[in-house]
Design a protein around this motif. Structure first.
Motif, PDB file in Angstrom:
ATOM      1  N   SER A 165      24.345  84.890  65.018  1.00 13.39           N
ATOM      2  CA  SER A 165      24.398  84.247  66.340  1.00 13.39           C
ATOM      3  C   SER A 165      24.854  82.791  66.261  1.00 13.39           C
ATOM      4  O   SER A 165      25.439  82.274  67.217  1.00 13.39           O
ATOM      5  N   TYR A 166      24.599  82.131  65.133  1.00 17.14           N
ATOM      6  CA  TYR A 166      25.044  80.742  65.017  1.00 17.14           C
ATOM      7  C   TYR A 166      26.574  80.653  65.107  1.00 17.14           C
ATOM      8  O   TYR A 166      27.121  79.835  65.853  1.00 17.14           O
ATOM      9  N   ARG A 167      27.253  81.498  64.365  1.00 11.76           N
ATOM     10  CA  ARG A 167      28.728  81.499  64.425  1.00 11.76           C
ATOM     11  C   ARG A 167      29.200  81.991  65.795  1.00 11.76           C
ATOM     12  O   ARG A 167      30.176  81.468  66.352  1.00 11.76           O
ATOM     13  N   ASP A 168      28.529  82.989  66.346  1.00 14.99           N
ATOM     14  CA  ASP A 168      28.911  83.495  67.674  1.00 14.99           C
ATOM     15  C   ASP A 168      28.839  82.387  68.719  1.00 14.99           C
ATOM     16  O   ASP A 168      29.717  82.281  69.591  1.00 14.99           O
ATOM     17  N   ASN A 169      27.811  81.564  68.625  1.00 10.31           N
ATOM     18  CA  ASN A 169      27.665  80.480  69.602  1.00 10.31           C
ATOM     19  C   ASN A 169      28.711  79.383  69.392  1.00 10.31           C
ATOM     20  O   ASN A 169      29.142  78.739  70.351  1.00 10.31           O
ATOM     21  N   CYS A 170      29.117  79.167  68.137  1.00 10.21           N
ATOM     22  CA  CYS A 170      30.233  78.243  67.896  1.00 10.21           C
ATOM     23  C   CYS A 170      31.486  78.747  68.597  1.00 10.21           C
ATOM     24  O   CYS A 170      32.216  77.962  69.234  1.00 10.21           O
ATOM     25  N   CYS A 171      31.746  80.052  68.484  1.00  3.39           N
ATOM     26  CA  CYS A 171      32.913  80.644  69.147  1.00  3.39           C
ATOM     27  C   CYS A 171      32.818  80.472  70.660  1.00  3.39           C
ATOM     28  O   CYS A 171      33.817  80.149  71.326  1.00  3.39           O
ATOM     29  N   ARG A 172      31.623  80.661  71.189  1.00  4.43           N
ATOM     30  CA  ARG A 172      31.432  80.535  72.641  1.00  4.43           C
ATOM     31  C   ARG A 172      31.727  79.112  73.116  1.00  4.43           C
ATOM     32  O   ARG A 172      32.400  78.900  74.129  1.00  4.43           O
ATOM     33  N   ILE A 173      31.240  78.132  72.371  1.00  3.42           N
ATOM     34  CA  ILE A 173      31.483  76.740  72.749  1.00  3.42           C
ATOM     35  C   ILE A 173      32.959  76.398  72.618  1.00  3.42           C
ATOM     36  O   ILE A 173      33.540  75.725  73.481  1.00  3.42           O
ATOM     37  N   GLN A 174      33.597  76.854  71.547  1.00  5.18           N
ATOM     38  CA  GLN A 174      35.022  76.580  71.376  1.00  5.18           C
ATOM     39  C   GLN A 174      35.824  77.193  72.528  1.00  5.18           C
ATOM     40  O   GLN A 174      36.782  76.585  73.024  1.00  5.18           O
ATOM     41  N   GLN A 175      35.445  78.363  72.972  1.00  4.79           N
ATOM     42  CA  GLN A 175      36.130  78.987  74.114  1.00  4.79           C
ATOM     43  C   GLN A 175      35.919  78.185  75.390  1.00  4.79           C
ATOM     44  O   GLN A 175      36.817  78.096  76.239  1.00  4.79           O
ATOM     45  N   SER A 176      34.742  77.555  75.519  1.00  2.00           N
ATOM     46  CA  SER A 176      34.504  76.703  76.699  1.00  2.00           C
ATOM     47  C   SER A 176      35.384  75.461  76.650  1.00  2.00           C
ATOM     48  O   SER A 176      35.793  74.941  77.699  1.00  2.00           O
ATOM     49  N   PHE A 177      35.696  74.973  75.446  1.00  2.00           N
ATOM     50  CA  PHE A 177      36.634  73.855  75.315  1.00  2.00           C
ATOM     51  C   PHE A 177      38.018  74.273  75.825  1.00  2.00           C
ATOM     52  O   PHE A 177      38.661  73.544  76.578  1.00  2.00           O
TER      53      PHE A 177
END
Length: 416
Positions: free
Chosen positions: A378-390
């Motif tokens: 989930s840590y990496r998944d959440n990084c992906c989610r934040i990057q997509q929000s950028f």
């Protein structure tokens, strides 16, 4: 084609996020002069901008400690530097006749130049955005994570009283105003943020703490990686596929020897490979014997390393955190000063990594945190989610559109 002056701050974490923006402005036909310190000349000129030197007048750094006293020392530093730079460069800036000015949020002199010349001014938040209005939503957060006053005896005594922060800020603002002959100063918004009618934020509302405090004058432009041509040799051939831990604590800290020794102890076993970017202020011989699964260098090409990294151990600087997130690399954050504590909290709240709060982190605690990040998807998944929000903000094109629209409207208004 308009003439633009950008006033920067001579820290890698403040210069790097602006390079893509400057390059985009130049692609749109703007002519940009970028003021910074000499060490950044090559990096700035790669964008197509014209470099101008502060001629040794700036020199940003860190002040050890935390709390209200350190906060005031930094505010005093910014105001003093602004006075010196405005006086030294006013004729040079006037002769160039810029159509508008963009400046780092810490570059108060940029705001003052724009006011003196009566031209549009735009502030860029290269650091983690914090504004005074956030304290209206949570004054304790501001006291503890911005002023770093959690251990202040007065704060401890009156914690929970809603007006304590406001009274303290008003007092600090009056002190700065009287000392420097300023009027109607808000020490947060006017000195630490140099807020303008348009402010560019290199983040997304999804990652920003207390995003509701930021009104329409704040343009969220996400974070975009800009390739940096760095002539830094690195032995990529030594990377053999084991989980890769990257450790970097920025380029301006002096007293990191004990932290680095803790890292050596924590990861001396062979199951990981570790890259340690130690900076040029540490005598590597003082670290003792380096385990053979470590690659230790004074400086490494961070963007290239992050492409290969599984966990990033960081001090929590904005540049490091955003670059980690953009590469989908979860973080273990050990903040050292100022807004890094806020950055660590943002990473924790986003589920993109672990914030180690201990004043002195043990090797066992550090190893446990890294193992948790490595084994929890989930840590990496959440990084992906934040990057997509950028990306969803529209990025640098959206920022440049906003800048050009703002300048056009300002000019049109003045001609009425």
């Amino acid at each position: 084609m308009a003439k633009v002056i950008f006033f920067g701050v001579d820290l890698h974490g403040h210069v790097n996020p602006t390079l893509g923006l400057i390059h985009k402005l130049i692609e749109r036909g703007e002519e940009v002069v970028y003021y910074c310190s000499d060490a950044f000349q090559d990096k700035i000129e790669q964008t197509g901008a014209t470099f101008r030197s502060y001629k040794g007048l700036l020199g940003f750094g860190t002040n050890d400690g935390s709390g209200i006293d350190t906060f005031m020392v930094f505010a005093d530093f910014i105001v003093n530097k602004s006075h010196i730079i405005v006086e030294a460069l006013q004729e040079e800036v006037k002769q160039w006749q810029p159509d508008y000015i963009i400046h780092d949020a810490f570059s108060l002199w940029g705001k003052q130049f724009a006011e003196r010349m009566d031209i549009p001014g735009i502030s860029v938040f290269a650091n983690f955005p914090f504004i005074d209005e956030m304290a209206d939503l949570d004054p304790d957060f501001f006291m503890e994570y911005v002023l770093r006053a959690a251990d202040d005896p007065i704060y401890k005594k009156y914690k929970g009283q809603h007006d304590m922060y406001r009274k303290l800020l008003d007092k600090l603002s009056r002190m700065i105003s009287i000392k420097h002959g300023l009027q109607n100063v808000n020490v947060i918004n006017d000195i630490f943020c140099s807020k303008e009618a348009l402010n560019i934020l290199f983040t997304s509302r999804e990652f920003q703490i207390y995003a509701d405090a930021f009104d329409e004058s704040h343009l969220f432009a996400g974070y975009s990686l800009y390739s940096r041509k760095e002539s830094v040799e690195f032995p990529y051939e030594q990377l053999d596929g084991r989980p890769l831990i990257y450790i970097a604590f920025g380029t301006i800290y002096n007293e990191l020897e004990e932290i680095y020794k803790t890292c050596l102890e924590a990861f001396a076993s062979k199951e990981h490979q570790v890259i340690l970017s130690a900076g040029n202020k540490i005598n590597l011989k003082e670290l003792g014997e380096i385990p053979d699964n470590f690659i230790v260098r004074p400086y490494v090409p961070q963007l290239e390393i992050l492409k290969r990294t599984d966990v990033f151990i960081s001090h929590g600087g904005a540049n490091s955190i955003y670059e980690g997130l953009c590469n989908h690399v979860p973080l273990v954050v050990m903040p050292q000063v100022f807004d890094e504590y806020m950055g660590a909290l943002m990473v924790e709240k986003a589920g993109a990594g672990i914030y180690l709060r201990q004043a002195e982190v043990s090797a066992a605690d550090l190893k446990e945190a890294v193992e948790q990040v490595l084994t929890t998807p989930s840590y990496r998944d959440n990084c992906c989610r934040i990057q997509q929000s950028f990306e969803a903000t529209g990025g640098l094109d959206y920022a440049v559109d906003g800048i050009l629209k703002f300048v056009k409207q300002r000019v049109a208004h003045e001609t009425l």
